[in-house]
Design an enzyme around this catalytic site. Structure first.
Site, mmCIF file in Angstrom:
data_model
loop_
_atom_site.group_PDB
_atom_site.id
_atom_site.type_symbol
_atom_site.label_atom_id
_atom_site.label_comp_id
_atom_site.label_asym_id
_atom_site.label_seq_id
_atom_site.Cartn_x
_atom_site.Cartn_y
_atom_site.Cartn_z
ATOM 1 N N ARG A 1 -4.058 10.095 3.478
ATOM 2 C CA ARG A 1 -3.994 11.186 4.468
ATOM 3 C C ARG A 1 -3.393 12.464 3.881
ATOM 4 N NH1 ARG A 1 -7.721 8.523 7.009
ATOM 5 N NH2 ARG A 1 -7.041 6.476 7.697
ATOM 6 N N ASN B 1 1.675 1.736 2.626
ATOM 7 C CA ASN B 1 0.705 0.721 2.206
ATOM 8 C C ASN B 1 0.943 0.518 0.707
ATOM 9 O OD1 ASN B 1 -0.606 0.381 4.708
ATOM 10 N ND2 ASN B 1 -1.863 2.194 4.331
ATOM 11 N N LYS C 1 6.385 -1.494 5.879
ATOM 12 C CA LYS C 1 5.272 -1.677 6.813
ATOM 13 C C LYS C 1 4.860 -3.133 6.665
ATOM 14 C CE LYS C 1 0.499 -0.107 7.672
ATOM 15 N NZ LYS C 1 -0.489 0.963 7.451
ATOM 16 N N GLU D 1 -1.855 -3.571 10.085
ATOM 17 C CA GLU D 1 -3.086 -3.186 9.381
ATOM 18 C C GLU D 1 -3.266 -3.986 8.093
ATOM 19 O OE1 GLU D 1 -2.669 1.123 9.196
ATOM 20 O OE2 GLU D 1 -3.589 1.311 11.169
ATOM 21 N N ARG E 1 9.163 -0.364 10.004
ATOM 22 C CA ARG E 1 8.275 0.386 10.901
ATOM 23 C C ARG E 1 7.760 -0.466 12.066
ATOM 24 N NH1 ARG E 1 3.583 2.467 8.627
ATOM 25 N NH2 ARG E 1 3.669 4.526 9.559
ATOM 26 N N LYS F 1 6.840 5.565 15.688
ATOM 27 C CA LYS F 1 6.022 6.777 15.784
ATOM 28 C C LYS F 1 6.254 7.467 17.127
ATOM 29 C CE LYS F 1 2.346 5.501 12.564
ATOM 30 N NZ LYS F 1 0.913 5.503 12.237
ATOM 31 N N ASP G 1 -1.166 6.756 17.730
ATOM 32 C CA ASP G 1 -1.111 7.135 16.324
ATOM 33 C C ASP G 1 -1.332 8.635 16.097
ATOM 34 O OD1 ASP G 1 -1.015 7.019 13.624
ATOM 35 O OD2 ASP G 1 -2.904 5.968 13.332
ATOM 36 N N GLU H 1 9.504 8.683 13.937
ATOM 37 C CA GLU H 1 8.553 9.018 12.867
ATOM 38 C C GLU H 1 7.548 10.058 13.358
ATOM 39 O OE1 GLU H 1 6.724 5.780 10.577
ATOM 40 O OE2 GLU H 1 4.880 6.938 10.373
ATOM 41 N N GLU I 1 -3.361 14.619 9.871
ATOM 42 C CA GLU I 1 -4.462 13.654 9.889
ATOM 43 C C GLU I 1 -5.432 13.872 11.049
ATOM 44 O OE1 GLU I 1 -3.144 9.584 9.912
ATOM 45 O OE2 GLU I 1 -5.180 8.783 10.037
ATOM 46 N N GLU J 1 -5.872 21.591 20.668
ATOM 47 C CA GLU J 1 -6.073 20.611 21.739
ATOM 48 C C GLU J 1 -7.247 21.025 22.635
ATOM 49 O OE1 GLU J 1 -2.850 20.343 24.582
ATOM 50 O OE2 GLU J 1 -3.387 18.269 25.089
ATOM 51 N N TRP K 1 -10.302 -1.129 16.499
ATOM 52 C CA TRP K 1 -8.978 -0.511 16.397
ATOM 53 C C TRP K 1 -8.265 -0.307 17.731
ATOM 54 C CZ3 TRP K 1 -7.071 -0.091 11.528
ATOM 55 C CH2 TRP K 1 -7.992 -0.218 10.478
#
Ligand code: GCW
Length: 686
Positions: free
Chosen positions: A166, A208, A288, A292, A325, A366, A371, A393, A399, A517, A547
């Site tokens: 990202r 990750n 993490k 995912e 997280r 988050k 997300d 977070e 992104e 937006e 997802w």
């Protein structure tokens, strides 16, 4: 790099004489007196010299003795007390560890910058420079500042192959081709930028953690990691690593990563010992897990508390932290399953564990339950954990908000998050009070954010996206600063004092989130983007995917029913009166209506418009506003340097163009679905 774009908001030498320092204080800038120079104080002195020589055109002398009538004096309160009696015990007593005070002692011709610790001196110095750049009256400096948050952290999502997950501003400044980069100056300049806004922690690799990065905690890489830690240390920034929960398996062939297995626990203890042998002030691990497809304690029938506590025990003897997280959800959902709601997942996983985490564990949550969408409600986990340290977070990297090709200034969004009243204890239980640790008297707390920088000359791809990085640090230090104040600081530091320039750029920034937006996702619905890379409109891009990110638009209506009465029950995760406010479509704020409710297109909003008319209006108006940004910016031609002017202009043109694509795709989709025409008869491609 040495251009203005590279120097960002620390481009002192280009101020073109717009900083005025009247007498008698001008003489103070000839001399800097430093009582005691640690590495961090040295960084402060270097920055001050750099700023003064850039702005005023002369290099000040630096001494440790007081032999001039006028000077800027800096140091810790303790070291300064040996030079003069400028600071009263009572004043010094107001400072917490990283706090600073600043004062003018007119009778002695001294400008004093003092910190409780050397980090306080550094933050005080940067603040002093900021006030200088903003032409503030130096005769009346008198302030005491302490940070609201202990942890003010940046998360790099950098991979060792040089890519950035990202990332929209080039390649990593840390790694290339699975090695550490040689460009230490760039990393040092990054540390300066971060420290100038008060950032004091950084995780230098992606959450990750792939095969190569798993090795960062081994003897092979630790000398390099220690070298980076040394650069950041000079700026008061502690280094953290993201770790792979399955490291014992991957690195040493142990047949399990079960957090309750004694061999695994022993393994992590030995790792910790080795890390701290290289880096005595190592910050800790960012994790993490079970998210995912990343490994975690679930594989062994253990929970997150078991996993986090095992690591916490290993780091505890050295004062290290585990930042765990909460971005944990089922990413293999079936769209026909209407009872699983991704928004509920973090709360469902972590709220029941409250009280079980060691005191050096922090849970990183988050801002929203999904997300980093352009609009989401605040995560109900804030305030739901009373005996657990929480970290907020945020995502600076854009992104879902235009990927630094679009201007989208996020400070106003973050201000709303921080000011959100959870009612966890009483009225006024705001998110900023929770994450600072104040509300529940927690030992640790703070704010972290995913960085938006890469090796592009201007760091952030879009020059104006630098403001998001700057503003994040300022908010982490003091969440009560207003968006306007932060914006004003950044604009003046970056573009100087010209009144028209200041007002045009500030307006552009402050309106940009709303504009984005408007032409993208309406009323809190989110996710109408192309899968994987997440750029550009695609209403059904994620609609039937695994997802868990749905809008459920059909010919009759749109939105996700998350009520207790008829939906997924998500609203019950909030305290009253928020739960009831969101539960009823009448009291639910318009901007989140479709996050909480499935309604007909003809549903009337508080604004008086129907949902469908709102969609049309905001998309036409948003695209128009994007177009107007170009003409606003064009007024600055000749007022700011050619390179930065042209660069931003190009991006704004691309944005306006792309905003039209958003407008047309969204409007056409909902016109086809609903069959209801625009009341104003504008062009909708059918
Ligand atoms: O927003 C999603 C991103 C992933 C990211 C993940 C996370 C680092 O699309 O790229 O992975 O969140 O926050 O873990």
């Amino acid at each position: 790099g040495s251009g203005r774009a590279y120097e960002a908001w620390l481009s002192y030498s280009q101020r073109g004489g717009d900083v005025q320092i009247p007498n008698p204080y001008r003489q103070c800038f000839e001399h800097i007196v430093v009582a005691e120079e640690t590495d961090i104080v040295h960084s402060a002195v270097e920055e001050l010299k750099h700023a003064i020589s850039g702005i005023l055109g002369h290099m000040p002398t630096v001494t440790s003795v007081l032999d001039t009538p006028c000077a800027i004096v800096l140091g810790t309160t303790e070291s300064l007390s040996k030079l003069g009696g400028w600071i009263q015990d009572e004043e010094a007593g107001k400072l917490t560890d990283e706090g600073y005070l600043m004062k003018t002692v007119e009778t002695e011709g001294k400008l004093i910058i003092a910190g409780r610790s050397d980090r306080g001196v550094l933050y005080g110095t940067f603040h002093f420079i900021r006030r200088l750049c903003m032409n503030e009256d130096l005769s009346r400096l008198n302030m005491v500042e302490n940070p609201a948050n202990e942890l003010r952290m940046i998360n790099q999502w950098d991979n060792m192959d040089g890519s950035i997950e990202r990332g929209y501003a080039g390649r990593s400044i840390f790694y290339d081709q699975n090695r550490f980069t040689a460009d230490e100056q760039r990393i040092r300049d990054y540390a300066r930028l971060l420290a100038s806004t008060s950032i004091n922690a950084i995780a230098i690799n992606n959450v990750n953690v792939h095969e190569r990065e798993t090795k960062l905690i081994t003897a092979e890489d630790l000398p390099d990691v220690a070298r980076l830690a040394g650069i950041f240390r000079d700026y008061g920034i502690r280094l953290f690593l993201s770790i792979n929960f399955a490291s014992p398996i991957q690195l040493d062939g142990i047949d399990t990563a079960d957090p309750l297995d004694p061999r695994v626990r022993e393994w992590w203890k030995r790792r910790a010992a080795e890390i701290y042998a290289h880096i005595p002030d190592f910050g800790g691990f960012l994790v993490k897990a079970d998210s995912e497809h990343r490994p975690g304690p679930f594989t062994y029938g253990r929970d997150h508390a078991d996993g986090a506590n095992m690591l916490a025990e290993a780091l505890e003897p050295y004062g290290g932290l585990v930042i765990w997280r909460c971005f944990v959800y089922n990413c293999m959902q079936d769209w026909r399953d209407r009872s699983t709601d991704r928004a509920k997942a973090a709360f469902d996983h972590f709220q029941p564990l409250d009280g079980r985490f060691h005191s050096n564990v922090m849970l990183q949550v988050k801002n929203g339950p999904m997300d980093f969408q352009v609009r989401e409600p605040v995560s109900p986990l804030f305030g739901a954990l009373k005996k657990t340290n929480e970290v907020l977070e945020l995502q600076i990297t854009q992104e879902y908000t235009g990927q630094q090709r679009h201007l989208c200034y996020l400070i106003p969004q973050w201000k709303e998050v921080l000011a959100f009243d959870t009612y966890a204890r009483w009225k006024g239980s705001t998110v900023d009070q929770i994450v600072s640790g104040k509300l529940f008297g927690r030992p640790h707390g703070g704010i972290a954010a995913v960085s938006n920088i890469g090796n592009d000359e201007n760091w952030t791809g879009h020059l104006l996206a630098q403001a998001n990085l700057f503003g994040f640090g300022r908010l982490a230090w003091d969440p009560r600063l207003s968006s306007e104040q932060i914006t004003d600081e950044w604009v003046r530091m970056t573009f100087g004092e010209d009144t028209e320039t200041r007002s045009i750029i500030s307006c552009l920034l402050l309106q940009s989130w709303r504009t984005y937006e408007d032409y993208t996702a309406p009323l809190g619905v989110g996710w109408m983007v192309n899968p994987d890379h997440h750029y550009g409109p695609n209403v059904d891009g994620y609609e039937y995917s695994r997802w868990g990110t749905y809008h459920f638009a059909d010919r009759d209506g749109i939105g996700v029913d998350r009520t207790v009465k008829t939906g997924t029950g998500y609203t019950a995760q909030y305290y009253e009166p928020n739960a009831s406010m969101y539960e009823s479509p009448e009291s639910c704020p318009d901007e989140l209506l479709l996050f909480f409710h499935h309604v007909p297109y003809t549903h009337p909003l508080k604004s008086g418009k129907t949902v469908i008319q709102h969609i049309y209006d905001t998309h036409f108006e948003g695209a128009e506003k994007a177009e107007q940004m170009i003409s606003e910016w064009t007024k600055l031609k000749g007022k700011i340097d050619h390179d930065r002017f042209e660069h931003v202009l190009k991006r704004l043109i691309e944005q306006a163009d792309h905003a039209k694509e958003w407008r047309d795709i969204i409007n056409a989709y909902f016109y086809r679905k609903s069959g209801i025409p625009d009341r104003k008869g504008r062009t909708i491609y059918s």
